[in-house]
Design a protein around this motif. Sequence first.
Motif, short mmCIF file in Angstrom:
data_model
loop_
_atom_site.label_atom_id
_atom_site.label_comp_id
_atom_site.label_asym_id
_atom_site.label_seq_id
_atom_site.Cartn_x
_atom_site.Cartn_y
_atom_site.Cartn_z
N LYS A 129 29.25 13.37 49.52
CA LYS A 129 29.76 13.53 48.15
C LYS A 129 30.27 14.95 47.92
CE LYS A 129 26.88 9.89 46.13
NZ LYS A 129 25.81 9.57 45.15
N GLY A 130 29.58 15.92 48.49
CA GLY A 130 30.05 17.30 48.35
C GLY A 130 31.36 17.52 49.06
N ALA A 131 31.47 16.99 50.28
CA ALA A 131 32.74 17.12 51.02
C ALA A 131 33.87 16.41 50.29
CB ALA A 131 32.57 16.56 52.43
N SER A 132 33.57 15.27 49.65
CA SER A 132 34.60 14.56 48.87
C SER A 132 35.11 15.44 47.74
CB SER A 132 34.02 13.26 48.30
OG SER A 132 33.71 12.33 49.31
N ALA A 133 34.21 16.13 47.05
CA ALA A 133 34.63 16.99 45.94
C ALA A 133 35.49 18.13 46.45
CB ALA A 133 33.40 17.52 45.21
N VAL A 134 35.11 18.73 47.59
CA VAL A 134 35.92 19.80 48.18
C VAL A 134 37.32 19.30 48.51
CG1 VAL A 134 36.16 21.34 50.17
CG2 VAL A 134 33.91 21.03 49.12
N MET A 135 37.38 18.15 49.16
CA MET A 135 38.68 17.59 49.57
C MET A 135 39.54 17.25 48.37
SD MET A 135 39.46 14.18 51.86
CE MET A 135 38.93 13.07 50.53
N LEU A 136 38.97 16.57 47.38
CA LEU A 136 39.74 16.16 46.20
C LEU A 136 40.27 17.37 45.44
CD1 LEU A 136 37.49 13.20 44.98
CD2 LEU A 136 39.79 13.02 46.00
N LEU A 137 39.47 18.42 45.34
CA LEU A 137 39.92 19.62 44.63
C LEU A 137 41.07 20.27 45.39
CD1 LEU A 137 39.59 21.59 42.29
CD2 LEU A 137 37.91 22.84 43.68
N ALA A 138 40.96 20.36 46.71
CA ALA A 138 42.04 20.95 47.50
C ALA A 138 43.33 20.15 47.33
CB ALA A 138 41.63 21.01 48.96
N LEU A 139 43.22 18.82 47.33
CA LEU A 139 44.41 17.97 47.16
C LEU A 139 44.99 18.11 45.76
CD1 LEU A 139 43.24 14.72 48.99
CD2 LEU A 139 44.76 16.52 49.85
N LEU A 140 44.13 18.20 44.76
CA LEU A 140 44.60 18.34 43.39
C LEU A 140 45.39 19.63 43.21
CD1 LEU A 140 44.29 16.71 40.72
CD2 LEU A 140 42.36 18.21 40.16
N MET A 141 44.91 20.71 43.85
CA MET A 141 45.59 21.99 43.72
C MET A 141 46.86 22.06 44.58
SD MET A 141 43.90 23.59 41.44
CE MET A 141 43.50 22.01 40.68
N ALA A 142 46.79 21.54 45.82
CA ALA A 142 47.93 21.63 46.73
C ALA A 142 49.01 20.61 46.41
CB ALA A 142 47.47 21.44 48.17
N GLY A 143 48.61 19.48 45.80
CA GLY A 143 49.55 18.42 45.48
C GLY A 143 49.72 17.43 46.62
N VAL A 144 49.85 16.16 46.27
CA VAL A 144 50.08 15.09 47.24
C VAL A 144 51.41 14.42 46.85
CG1 VAL A 144 49.22 12.94 48.22
CG2 VAL A 144 47.61 14.74 47.54
N PRO A 145 52.46 14.61 47.65
CA PRO A 145 53.77 14.07 47.29
C PRO A 145 53.72 12.57 46.99
CG PRO A 145 53.96 15.54 49.17
CD PRO A 145 52.48 15.37 48.91
N GLY A 146 54.33 12.20 45.88
CA GLY A 146 54.36 10.81 45.46
C GLY A 146 53.15 10.39 44.65
N THR A 147 52.14 11.27 44.58
CA THR A 147 50.91 10.93 43.85
C THR A 147 50.62 11.93 42.74
OG1 THR A 147 49.96 9.85 45.80
CG2 THR A 147 48.43 10.51 44.06
N VAL A 148 50.57 13.21 43.08
CA VAL A 148 50.23 14.22 42.09
C VAL A 148 50.91 15.54 42.45
CG1 VAL A 148 48.10 14.89 43.31
CG2 VAL A 148 48.31 15.36 40.87
N ALA A 149 51.45 16.21 41.45
CA ALA A 149 52.06 17.51 41.66
C ALA A 149 50.96 18.57 41.83
CB ALA A 149 52.94 17.87 40.48
N PRO A 150 51.27 19.69 42.46
CA PRO A 150 50.27 20.75 42.61
C PRO A 150 49.80 21.25 41.24
CG PRO A 150 52.15 21.15 44.05
CD PRO A 150 52.55 20.05 43.12
N GLN A 151 48.50 21.11 40.97
CA GLN A 151 48.01 21.46 39.63
C GLN A 151 47.79 22.95 39.44
OE1 GLN A 151 47.70 19.09 36.99
NE2 GLN A 151 49.03 18.23 38.57
N ILE A 152 47.73 23.70 40.50
CA ILE A 152 47.59 25.15 40.33
C ILE A 152 48.82 25.74 39.69
CG2 ILE A 152 48.52 25.98 42.53
CD1 ILE A 152 45.26 27.14 40.79
N GLU A 153 49.92 24.99 39.70
CA GLU A 153 51.15 25.44 39.07
C GLU A 153 51.18 25.13 37.57
OE1 GLU A 153 53.97 24.98 43.06
OE2 GLU A 153 54.37 23.75 41.29
N THR A 154 50.14 24.49 37.05
CA THR A 154 50.14 24.12 35.64
C THR A 154 49.49 25.17 34.76
OG1 THR A 154 48.01 22.95 35.76
CG2 THR A 154 50.01 21.69 36.27
#
Length: 438
Positions: free
Chosen positions: A409-434
Motif C-alpha cells: 500500500k505504501g509503494a502504491s501511494a509512492v507510485m500514484l503520487l509520482a504518476l500524478l505529478m509527472a503525468g500519464v499521457p491520455g489519462t492525466v496531465a502533470p499536476q505539478i504544473e497546476t
Amino acid sequence: MEQYEVRPSIRRACGALLSDPEIAKAVSFLARDNELRLAEQIAIARIPAPSFHETQRAQDLAGRFRALSLEDVRIDGFGNVTGVRRGIGGGPRIAIDAHTDTVFDIDTPLEPRTEGTRVHMPGINDDASGLAAMLSVIRALDAADIKTAGDLIFCGITAEEVGLKGMADFLGKNTFDACISVDCDGIGYFVYGSMGRQQLEYTFLGQGGHVGRGDVSHAAYAAARAAVNISKIPLRDGTTLTVSGIKTEAGSKPGQVCRTASVQAELQALSQADLDALRHAIEQAVSGACSEENERQFLRPVLPPPPIMAPKRQSANSALAADPRVTCQINVLSSIPPAQQDPHSPLLEGLYAIYQSMGIEEPLRIASANSNAAEAIRKGIPGLTMGCGGSGGGVHTLDEYFDAADMDKGASAVMLLALLMAGVPGTVAPQIETIGKA
C-alpha cells in the motif's frame, strides 16, 4: 488541526488516474511483488553502510537500477546513485529518493531475525525499506508498460543521517520540479517542512594541574554542570534539545585536572525565532556553569566569566586564561535553517487525495522533520517525505524491525503520487504544473 481542502482539479486528476486500467494493473503488481521486495530489502540491509562508507551499497543499488533498464545510471562524486525512467517528453522532472546510509558502525552484525511478517535487523527499516520500495515501483511501472510525460529520476542519496549532507550536495548539482522522499515504514502521513537545526560545541578552558592543588577550577566539572543546566531548559512545542556528547582533553593523566573539556548540544526548532531563543537559553546555561564551578572552587564570589566566544585560530591550550578561572568558547559544528513551503501545493494535495482514495479519511500532515525532502524545500522545490508501507519500530537501535504486512500500500501511494505529478499521457496531465491554478 484545521480541515485540509484539496482543490477540485487535483481530485479529478486523482480519479482519472485510479480509473485507468493499466495503472490498476501496476497497483495489483505491487501486491504480488511483496516477496521479492522484502528479499531485496534484507539483501540491501545486509550491506554495511555507515554514513560516508556507502560505496558497496551504492554499487549494489546502481546494479539493480541497471538490471531494471533505467537510463543514465551513475554514481556521482558524492556517492549518490541515480537512474532515469525517461518520459515521452514535455513533462516535469520528478525525483523519488531514499537514503543509502545507516547509523550503525561498519562492524555491526547484520543478520535478519524473522518472526512471521516481521524482520528484525539493524537498518532494515531506515532506510533499506525505502530503497526496496523504489525498486518495486519501477518493476510495477514496467510490468504495466506505463508511460509518463515527465522523467522519473530514482535516487539513492548518501549521508542523510549526518545533517542531510548528501542531499545538499546532490541538489547543488541537480534540480527537479518535485521531490518525493521515501523514508522508513508507514502510510497515511506526510512531512511537508523542515526543522532548523544547530549542533554546537562549548569548550571549557582552565589551567589544569594536579588534583592536590586547590587553586584551580575544573573544566570537566564545568562541562558536566553545563550538561545538567541544559537538561533543565524548558522547551516550547516544536523544539527539541539534546546534549549529544561530553569529552575531556585527550591524554590527560590519572591524578591530574584536565585543561579542556567540552559539551555538545543539538537543538531543533520550527522557526528561526525559536531556534535563536533556544540557543540564547543554552548560552545562559553554559555561562552559569562557569560561574557555578568557579564559585565552588574558590568558595567566594568571583567575577562572572568572560562572554562565550567563537574559537580563535590558536589552539585551545594556547588560548587558556592567565587566571585560574574556567572560561568557555563556542564552536558551531553545523547550522541548518528551518524551511517551509505552500501547504497547498499540488504535491501535498495530491498525496492527501491519494491517501483518502485508499480509505484514510484524514491523512496526517506533519509540519516538520529532517529528511532529504527538507533540502529540496530549502531550495524552493516542492517536496515531501512519506512512508513506504508496512510498519516498524526500533529505528536507530540494534532491535530495529520492519513488518511487511500491507507493505504494497505504501509503494502504491509512492507510485500514484509520482504518476500524478509527472503525468500519464491520455489519462492525466502533470499536476505539478497546476501551481496557482484552480
